[in-house]
Structure formats: structure tokens, C-alpha cells
Enzyme design. Structure first.
Site, PDB file in Angstrom:
ATOM      1  N   GLY A  62      -4.858 -28.793  20.927  1.00 32.79           N
ATOM      2  CA  GLY A  62      -5.721 -27.044  21.183  1.00 32.79           C
ATOM      3  C   GLY A  62      -6.496 -27.543  20.171  1.00 32.79           C
ATOM      4  O   GLY A  62      -7.211 -25.726  21.085  1.00 32.79           O
ATOM      5  N   GLU A  68      -2.834 -23.713  12.473  1.00 33.86           N
ATOM      6  CA  GLU A  68      -1.886 -24.001  12.216  1.00 33.86           C
ATOM      7  C   GLU A  68      -0.984 -24.744  11.423  1.00 33.86           C
ATOM      8  O   GLU A  68      -0.421 -24.308  10.532  1.00 33.86           O
ATOM      9  CB  GLU A  68      -1.899 -24.767  13.466  1.00 33.86           C
ATOM     10  CG  GLU A  68      -1.917 -24.051  14.654  1.00 33.86           C
ATOM     11  CD  GLU A  68      -2.146 -25.852  16.297  1.00 33.86           C
ATOM     12  OE1 GLU A  68      -1.630 -24.970  16.837  1.00 33.86           O
ATOM     13  OE2 GLU A  68      -2.081 -26.581  16.012  1.00 33.86           O
ATOM     14  N   LYS A 110       7.323 -33.883  24.792  1.00 29.56           N
ATOM     15  CA  LYS A 110       6.595 -34.532  23.621  1.00 29.56           C
ATOM     16  C   LYS A 110       7.622 -35.193  22.150  1.00 29.56           C
ATOM     17  O   LYS A 110       7.241 -35.830  21.549  1.00 29.56           O
ATOM     18  CB  LYS A 110       6.186 -33.205  22.997  1.00 29.56           C
ATOM     19  CG  LYS A 110       6.113 -32.467  23.632  1.00 29.56           C
ATOM     20  CD  LYS A 110       4.348 -32.787  24.421  1.00 29.56           C
ATOM     21  CE  LYS A 110       2.817 -31.660  25.119  1.00 29.56           C
ATOM     22  NZ  LYS A 110       3.753 -30.191  24.619  1.00 29.56           N
TER      23      LYS A 110
HETATM   24  C1  5RP Z   1      -3.047 -26.695  19.459  1.00 36.71           C
HETATM   25  C2  5RP Z   1      -1.929 -27.792  18.963  1.00 36.71           C
HETATM   26  C3  5RP Z   1       0.029 -27.680  19.803  1.00 36.71           C
HETATM   27  O1  5RP Z   1       0.627 -26.936  19.486  1.00 36.71           O
HETATM   28  C4  5RP Z   1      -0.208 -29.304  20.738  1.00 36.71           C
HETATM   29  O2  5RP Z   1      -1.656 -29.060  21.264  1.00 36.71           O
HETATM   30  C5  5RP Z   1       0.954 -28.598  21.683  1.00 36.71           C
HETATM   31  O3  5RP Z   1       0.414 -28.549  22.314  1.00 36.71           O
HETATM   32  P1  5RP Z   1       0.761 -27.355  24.250  1.00 36.71           P
HETATM   33  O4  5RP Z   1       1.754 -25.892  23.649  1.00 36.71           O
HETATM   34  O5  5RP Z   1       0.200 -26.842  25.271  1.00 36.71           O
HETATM   35  O6  5RP Z   1       1.329 -29.099  25.022  1.00 36.71           O
HETATM   36  O7  5RP Z   1      -1.638 -28.657  18.216  1.00 36.71           O
HETATM   37  O8  5RP Z   1      -3.571 -27.545  18.380  1.00 36.71           O
END
Ligand code: 5RP
Length: 240
Positions: A104, A110, A128
Site C-alpha cells: 500500500g 509502518e 499471505k
Molecule cells: C501497506 C502494507 C499493508 O499492510 C500490506 O500491503 C497488506 O495490505 P492488505 O491488508 O491490503 O493486503 O504494507 O504498505
């Protein structure tokens, strides 16, 4: 109301379970970003309405907006000491709790929020959880100045580490590249299988122009995996 996909149900289940298992009244909590984290923030908003007292530290501008919308009290990271807990999603997580994040485009904030926390818990749906990291392209945040040069150095590093000619794509495309909350670009690196995440995380950050990379190593203490056919599972990773 539109019914949720099985994956969304699993994301919501992971977020719910993480709150139940890890969140306590009075905590200062890092709020992750992404769709799974949005479930977490929404459910947290419901708990706050029921009387839970927490202070949230958001890991992106979009999470900040959502948290304000659902009534979670917020603080700036600079204004608090160590956070008690961060709950955040991941794009991939391996059996040792090593993660790829940044899907994201929020990996920098983060990582800052997660490493400012005593405990970081990953919330993921079962898709995941992987044996080896790398199928999901590794996001690397780089400064805009001289980014082609940074890209070249990254390419050389990948070659020297045995990844061959690595495809790297500018997030959003060259016409309208995505700009992160800190004003940088994201290069997505298609490594396919990352054999050496523990050293790659350090090597990438040594390149001038690289701000941070999406490998989160030794950061998650636990994960909650939401499943489509059984209750969400809590996993604890050995401390190294
Ligand atoms: C954003 C992130 C998110 O935590 C990661 O992409 C997972 O996203 P989602 O919960 O939409 O699958 O690292 O930078």
C-alpha cells in the site's frame, strides 16, 4: 449491504482476533495501513464507542483519516514514548515471521511505527502466509533525486546476490508515479524468491537514495492468520 468475499472475512477475523488477544485498555497502539488494517481500525472504533480507552498512532495519512472518522483518539509518534503494540497487515509472512510490506506504499512510516513498539502483531489472511518471501514484488522506497542511479545500484546488488536481471517497476508507472506520504517513489523489485532476506534488508538500505525497504525482519513478535474454513490462528515467533 454487499456480502464480503471469503478473503475479506478472513481479514476481518484476523483483525478481530488480534484485538481480542493483544489489545488492552489504556494502550498506545500503532495503527497499520492497508485493507486488513482498515478492518482493525474500524473494529477498534467500535470498541472505543463501547468504552475502550486507547490512543492510536497512525502509520499513514489514509489510516489517520479513517481513525478520525471512526473516533479513535490519536497522537503523533513524536509526542509519545514507546508504543505498547502495533497491529498491521503484511503482503507476505514466512514461518519465521519475516515479512514483505509496502503493497500500500506505506512501508516507511509502518516500519518506523512498528519498531517504536514493544510488540508488533501482523494480521493477515491465509494467502499471505508463505514458505519463502519474494513472490510478492519487494517494495523499496527511494528518493526522487537521481532515482535512475539508485535503481542501477539496486540492480547491481541484486545481480551480485544471484538474482540475475531483476525487473524493477516504478509504482504507478513512469507517466504518473505514485508519491509516498514522505514524497518519495516506490520501486517494486520482482525477485521471485528471496534466499537471503536477513542480509538483503541491510544491503539495500546501504545504497544512497534508498530510504527504506519493505523487508521487515525480526519485527513481528506474533501473527494472527485469518482463515476461510476455520477460526483465526495466533502464531508466536521465537525471539532471536
Ligand atoms: C501497506 C502494507 C499493508 O499492510 C500490506 O500491503 C497488506 O495490505 P492488505 O491488508 O491490503 O493486503 O504494507 O504498505
Amino acid at each position: 449491504m454487499k456480502s464480503l468475499s471469503a478473503q475479506d472475512e478472513a481479514k476481518r477475523a484476523a483483525a478481530e482476533k488480534a484485538i481480542e488477544a493483544f489489545l488492552k485498555d489504556g494502550m498506545i497502539v500503532g495503527l497499520g495501513s492497508g485493507t486488513t488494517s482498515r478492518w482493525f481500525v474500524r473494529i477498534l472504533g467500535d470498541k472505543v464507542k463501547e468504552g475502550l480507552k486507547v490512543v492510536g498512532v497512525p502509520s499513514s495519512k489514509s489510516t489517520k483519516e479513517l481513525a478520525q472518522e471512526v473516533g479513535v483518539a490519536l497522537a503523533e509518534l513524536n509526542d509519545v514514548q514507546e508504543l505498547d503494540l502495533t497491529i498491521d497487515g503484511a503482503d507476505e509472512i514466512d514461518p519465521e515471521g519475516r515479512m514483505i510490506k509496502g503493497g500500500g506504499a506505506n512501508l516507511l512510516w509502518e516500519k518506523i511505527v512498528a519498531t517504536a513498539s514493544r510488540t508488533m502483531v501482523a494480521i493477515v489472511d491465509e494467502s499471505k502466509a508463505v514458505k519463502q518471501l519474494g513472490k510478492f514484488p519487494l517494495p523499496v522506497e527511494i528518493v526522487q533525486f537521481g532515482w535512475r542511479s539508485t535503481e542501477r545500484h539496486m540492480s547491481q546488488l541484486f545481480k551480485s546476490e544471484g538474482y540475475g536481471d531483476t525487473e524493477m517497476t516504478v509504482r504507478g508507472g513512469l507517466e504518473r508515479p505514485l508519491i509516498t506520504d514522505s514524497g518519495n517513489f516506490i520501486l517494486d523489485c520482482h525477485l521471485q524468491a528471496i534466499a537471503n532476506p536477513d542480509s538483503l534488508v541491510v544491503q539495500l538500505n546501504r545504497i544512497a537514495g534508498v530510504v527504506e525497504n519493505g523487508l521487515f525482519i525480526g519485527i513481528a513478535k506474533s501473527a494472527v492468520v485469518g482463515r476461510t474454513d476455520s477460526p483465526a490462528e495466533v502464531i508466536h515467533f521465537p525471539v532471536k
